[in-house]
Design a protein around this motif. Structure first.
Motif, PDB file in Angstrom:
ATOM      1  N   UNK A  16       0.850  -1.201   0.000  1.00  0.00           N
ATOM      2  CA  UNK A  16       0.000   0.000   0.000  1.00  0.00           C
ATOM      3  C   UNK A  16       0.884   1.249   0.000  1.00  0.00           C
ATOM      4  N   UNK A  17       0.522   2.203  -0.849  1.00  0.00           N
ATOM      5  CA  UNK A  17       1.362   3.382  -1.035  1.00  0.00           C
ATOM      6  C   UNK A  17       1.261   4.435   0.052  1.00  0.00           C
ATOM      7  N   UNK A  18       0.611   4.128   1.158  1.00  0.00           N
ATOM      8  CA  UNK A  18       0.456   5.095   2.251  1.00  0.00           C
ATOM      9  C   UNK A  18      -0.858   5.843   2.149  1.00  0.00           C
ATOM     10  N   UNK A  19      -1.237   6.489   3.269  1.00  0.00           N
ATOM     11  CA  UNK A  19      -2.412   7.371   3.317  1.00  0.00           C
ATOM     12  C   UNK A  19      -3.668   6.707   2.768  1.00  0.00           C
ATOM     13  N   UNK A  20      -3.826   5.416   3.052  1.00  0.00           N
ATOM     14  CA  UNK A  20      -5.019   4.722   2.579  1.00  0.00           C
ATOM     15  C   UNK A  20      -6.236   5.172   3.386  1.00  0.00           C
ATOM     16  N   UNK A  21      -7.362   5.261   2.702  1.00  0.00           N
ATOM     17  CA  UNK A  21      -8.612   5.693   3.326  1.00  0.00           C
ATOM     18  C   UNK A  21      -9.004   4.728   4.455  1.00  0.00           C
ATOM     19  N   UNK A  22      -9.317   5.298   5.623  1.00  0.00           N
ATOM     20  CA  UNK A  22      -9.726   4.479   6.767  1.00  0.00           C
ATOM     21  C   UNK A  22     -11.160   4.771   7.195  1.00  0.00           C
ATOM     22  N   UNK A  23     -11.650   5.964   6.885  1.00  0.00           N
ATOM     23  CA  UNK A  23     -12.953   6.394   7.394  1.00  0.00           C
ATOM     24  C   UNK A  23     -14.075   6.151   6.395  1.00  0.00           C
ATOM     25  N   UNK A  24     -13.786   6.151   5.113  1.00  0.00           N
ATOM     26  CA  UNK A  24     -14.825   6.078   4.091  1.00  0.00           C
ATOM     27  C   UNK A  24     -15.005   4.659   3.573  1.00  0.00           C
ATOM     28  N   UNK A  25     -14.946   4.503   2.271  1.00  0.00           N
ATOM     29  CA  UNK A  25     -15.136   3.187   1.658  1.00  0.00           C
ATOM     30  C   UNK A  25     -14.005   2.239   2.036  1.00  0.00           C
ATOM     31  N   UNK A  26     -12.850   2.774   2.320  1.00  0.00           N
ATOM     32  CA  UNK A  26     -11.706   1.970   2.770  1.00  0.00           C
ATOM     33  C   UNK A  26     -11.459   0.797   1.831  1.00  0.00           C
ATOM     34  N   UNK A  27     -11.436   1.089   0.542  1.00  0.00           N
ATOM     35  CA  UNK A  27     -11.319   0.033  -0.479  1.00  0.00           C
ATOM     36  C   UNK A  27     -10.102  -0.862  -0.248  1.00  0.00           C
ATOM     37  N   UNK A  28      -8.984  -0.231   0.056  1.00  0.00           N
ATOM     38  CA  UNK A  28      -7.739  -1.001   0.164  1.00  0.00           C
ATOM     39  C   UNK A  28      -7.743  -1.855   1.435  1.00  0.00           C
ATOM     40  N   UNK A  29      -8.100  -1.254   2.564  1.00  0.00           N
ATOM     41  CA  UNK A  29      -8.090  -2.019   3.815  1.00  0.00           C
ATOM     42  C   UNK A  29      -9.206  -3.072   3.817  1.00  0.00           C
ATOM     43  N   UNK A  30     -10.299  -2.775   3.150  1.00  0.00           N
ATOM     44  CA  UNK A  30     -11.376  -3.761   3.007  1.00  0.00           C
ATOM     45  C   UNK A  30     -10.856  -4.992   2.259  1.00  0.00           C
ATOM     46  N   UNK A  31     -10.052  -4.735   1.247  1.00  0.00           N
ATOM     47  CA  UNK A  31      -9.456  -5.835   0.497  1.00  0.00           C
ATOM     48  C   UNK A  31      -8.530  -6.665   1.401  1.00  0.00           C
ATOM     49  N   UNK A  32      -7.772  -5.978   2.256  1.00  0.00           N
ATOM     50  CA  UNK A  32      -6.883  -6.691   3.178  1.00  0.00           C
ATOM     51  C   UNK A  32      -7.686  -7.614   4.098  1.00  0.00           C
ATOM     52  N   UNK A  33      -8.762  -7.081   4.669  1.00  0.00           N
ATOM     53  CA  UNK A  33      -9.585  -7.885   5.578  1.00  0.00           C
ATOM     54  C   UNK A  33     -10.160  -9.083   4.838  1.00  0.00           C
ATOM     55  N   UNK A  34     -10.614  -8.850   3.618  1.00  0.00           N
ATOM     56  CA  UNK A  34     -11.185  -9.950   2.836  1.00  0.00           C
ATOM     57  C   UNK A  34     -10.134 -11.023   2.572  1.00  0.00           C
ATOM     58  N   UNK A  35      -8.943 -10.598   2.148  1.00  0.00           N
ATOM     59  CA  UNK A  35      -7.886 -11.577   1.846  1.00  0.00           C
ATOM     60  C   UNK A  35      -7.474 -12.356   3.094  1.00  0.00           C
ATOM     61  N   UNK A  36      -7.596 -11.708   4.252  1.00  0.00           N
ATOM     62  CA  UNK A  36      -7.176 -12.364   5.503  1.00  0.00           C
ATOM     63  C   UNK A  36      -8.245 -13.291   6.054  1.00  0.00           C
ATOM     64  N   UNK A  37      -9.404 -13.309   5.416  1.00  0.00           N
ATOM     65  CA  UNK A  37     -10.439 -14.259   5.846  1.00  0.00           C
ATOM     66  C   UNK A  37     -11.689 -13.608   6.412  1.00  0.00           C
ATOM     67  N   UNK A  38     -11.805 -12.281   6.326  1.00  0.00           N
ATOM     68  CA  UNK A  38     -13.034 -11.592   6.765  1.00  0.00           C
ATOM     69  C   UNK A  38     -13.286 -11.806   8.247  1.00  0.00           C
ATOM     70  N   UNK A  39     -14.476 -12.260   8.575  1.00  0.00           N
ATOM     71  CA  UNK A  39     -14.841 -12.437   9.993  1.00  0.00           C
ATOM     72  C   UNK A  39     -13.938 -13.447  10.696  1.00  0.00           C
ATOM     73  N   UNK A  40     -13.379 -14.362   9.916  1.00  0.00           N
ATOM     74  CA  UNK A  40     -12.534 -15.404  10.535  1.00  0.00           C
ATOM     75  C   UNK A  40     -11.072 -14.955  10.649  1.00  0.00           C
ATOM     76  N   UNK A  41     -10.802 -13.732  10.203  1.00  0.00           N
ATOM     77  CA  UNK A  41      -9.402 -13.270  10.161  1.00  0.00           C
ATOM     78  C   UNK A  41      -8.808 -13.178  11.561  1.00  0.00           C
ATOM     79  N   UNK A  42      -7.521 -13.514  11.642  1.00  0.00           N
ATOM     80  CA  UNK A  42      -6.746 -13.252  12.862  1.00  0.00           C
ATOM     81  C   UNK A  42      -5.593 -12.333  12.446  1.00  0.00           C
ATOM     82  N   UNK A  43      -5.702 -11.092  12.907  1.00  0.00           N
ATOM     83  CA  UNK A  43      -4.789 -10.063  12.431  1.00  0.00           C
ATOM     84  C   UNK A  43      -3.649  -9.828  13.405  1.00  0.00           C
ATOM     85  N   UNK A  44      -2.484  -9.553  12.857  1.00  0.00           N
ATOM     86  CA  UNK A  44      -1.379  -9.004  13.641  1.00  0.00           C
ATOM     87  C   UNK A  44      -1.019  -7.646  13.042  1.00  0.00           C
TER      88      UNK A  44
END
Lengths: 298, 298
Positions: A16-44
């Motif tokens: 990620x190139x920095x300054x990713x949206x966190x408050x709005x659609x959060x397209x990039x971070x949403x993709x991260x959560x999805x790739x990590x397994x969504x509700x089943x994700x275990x994040x570090x």
């Protein structure tokens, strides 16, 4: 009764190139959560690059929870001794349980000096190999390269010795990653680096934009900006003899500016496909390419 | 008794990226004076692009005199009617006597609207064809293109409709000229233009740097910065369908950053040679390539 086929494990980086949206659609971070397994994700979250590590870790844990992933552990490494711990409850142990690892922004040289070649660094590689998604933003993006940009100047004109390479985490051996690419005008420094090391591709990621890299090869662009690729393998250059700070000759480099929806083969350095689809549509398409059987497994 | 051979006439453009040094070594303007014939030069300055035309004309007349050329006439056109005069003492008549024509910076759209398609414009073409050197800095550089950049945005990422093309003076039909290239971060707009018009090369000239173009084909770089060339003839792009302001796909463009001493063939879009010589040495070399027989004639 036939045996279930082994699920295919795909290795995933989200750079990620920095300054990713966190408050709005959060397209990039949403993709991260999805790739990590969504509700089943275990994040570090590894916030050690940041001068405000506690705050950074809290922000990301909150965003991930809002996006459906409410189990986030912070691994805040502040010494190489700590990074080398192997006891129960250590950082490496938490990473060994994760489906998603996120490295925040800050100072990539600090982060590389804290975890490079340590147990935490090895745990990140183990996580990557077993299909957990490894994400990083800004400093956390740069550190993914084998040859990491640790500092450099802004500008369009490639100049001799305008930047420094040090050893990164080596999740991406053949690509030099740069971030805040358009916003901080890093074209010149990236071109000067691939002119000096033409075997490597240069990759510049804009803010609020991510390069999702599957199996070290297929790059898909997500987010608002572009991903820039510089290929100097056939370029003519005087990088071996130019004086310090002189404009470099870099003639015949091939460049690619890739907006969301593009896929690009990093091995052949060629465009694979491009769709004008809306980012959300494109995300759904990408998900089809990661069917359930290929979801991260621990 | 054999006849003297006809001297070969070379057509010369000196396309300057703006902010060229006037007080110090004045490498770029020194080259202009030399190409125009040195002490024998008859200069015309066209300051009409500038909001301070009188001052601009005076500055250049002084610099040219300091560099050895003390005959400078100002042709300050402020209306198309004036540009179309053909009487004795008109601007076109002065240009018809010149060995060097210099267009200052300012607003290229104003200049193009004042002289494009007028007698002054035709006189500049006549001067060019008979071997007078046509120089321009900043706005005076942009106007040399057939397709002239009249305005545009800064930034690295090529974006849809981030700039505008209008009709320039057409001294350089196949190349879009941009100036203040590195200093104003014009990579993105130039790439977006060649993505939309892949038959044209994009050329971006840095400040205090010049592209000397001989016979419309051979580019030699002079000065402190670089000249950037973008060649999108083999690129894949979505410029025909991307939404306004969206990052453009431009995949596979070939780029060249050329420092002083480089020569480049604009017809084949390939590097011809490069020397690490000191700019002064390089200038002497270039002068040898323009022997006395090929000096501008009127």
């Amino acid at each position: 009764m036939s045996a279930q086929p082994e699920p295919t494990i795909h290795r995933s980086l989200l750079i990620i190139g920095g300054a990713e949206d966190k408050m709005g659609r959060a397209t990039v971070l949403r993709r991260f959560v999805r790739l990590a397994g969504g509700e089943r994700a275990r994040m570090v979250v590894i916030p050690s690059a940041s001068a405000f590590a506690d705050e950074a870790a809290e922000v990301y844990a909150d965003v991930f929870a809002r996006l459906g992933a409410d189990r986030t552990v912070t691994v805040d490494i502040q010494s190489r001794a700590e990074a080398d711990r192997t006891d129960a409850g250590c950082g490496a142990a938490a990473i060994d349980e994760a489906t998603g690892v996120f490295m925040t922004g800050g100072n990539q040289l600090k982060l590389a000096q804290l975890i490079g070649g340590t147990e935490v660094g090895r745990a990140i590689h183990r996580a990557y190999e077993r299909g957990a998604v490894i994400a990083g933003t800004s400093a956390g993006a740069s550190i993914m390269s084998r040859f990491m940009i640790s500092m450099g100047d802004e500008g369009i004109t490639p100049r001799q010795r305008s930047s420094q390479l040090t050893a990164g985490l080596d999740l991406l051996p053949d690509v030099i990653v740069d971030q805040h690419f358009a916003q901080r005008t890093r074209y010149g420094r990236l071109l000067s680096l691939v002119a000096g090391s033409p075997a490597l591709l240069g990759m510049g990621v804009d803010e609020d934009t991510a390069a999702e890299i599957t199996d070290g090869r297929v790059l898909t662009v997500i987010g608002d900006g572009g991903v820039f690729i510089a290929d100097a393998r056939r370029a003519v250059t005087d990088a071996y003899e130019a004086a310090e700070d002189a404009p470099l000759l870099v003639s015949g480099a091939v460049v690619h500016t890739l907006p969301a929806g593009s896929t690009f083969d990093l091995q052949t350095a060629t465009l694979m496909s491009f769709s004008e689809m809306h980012p959300d549509v494109d995300m759904r398409r990408s998900e089809r390419e990661h069917p359930d059987g290929s979801a991260p497994v621990v």
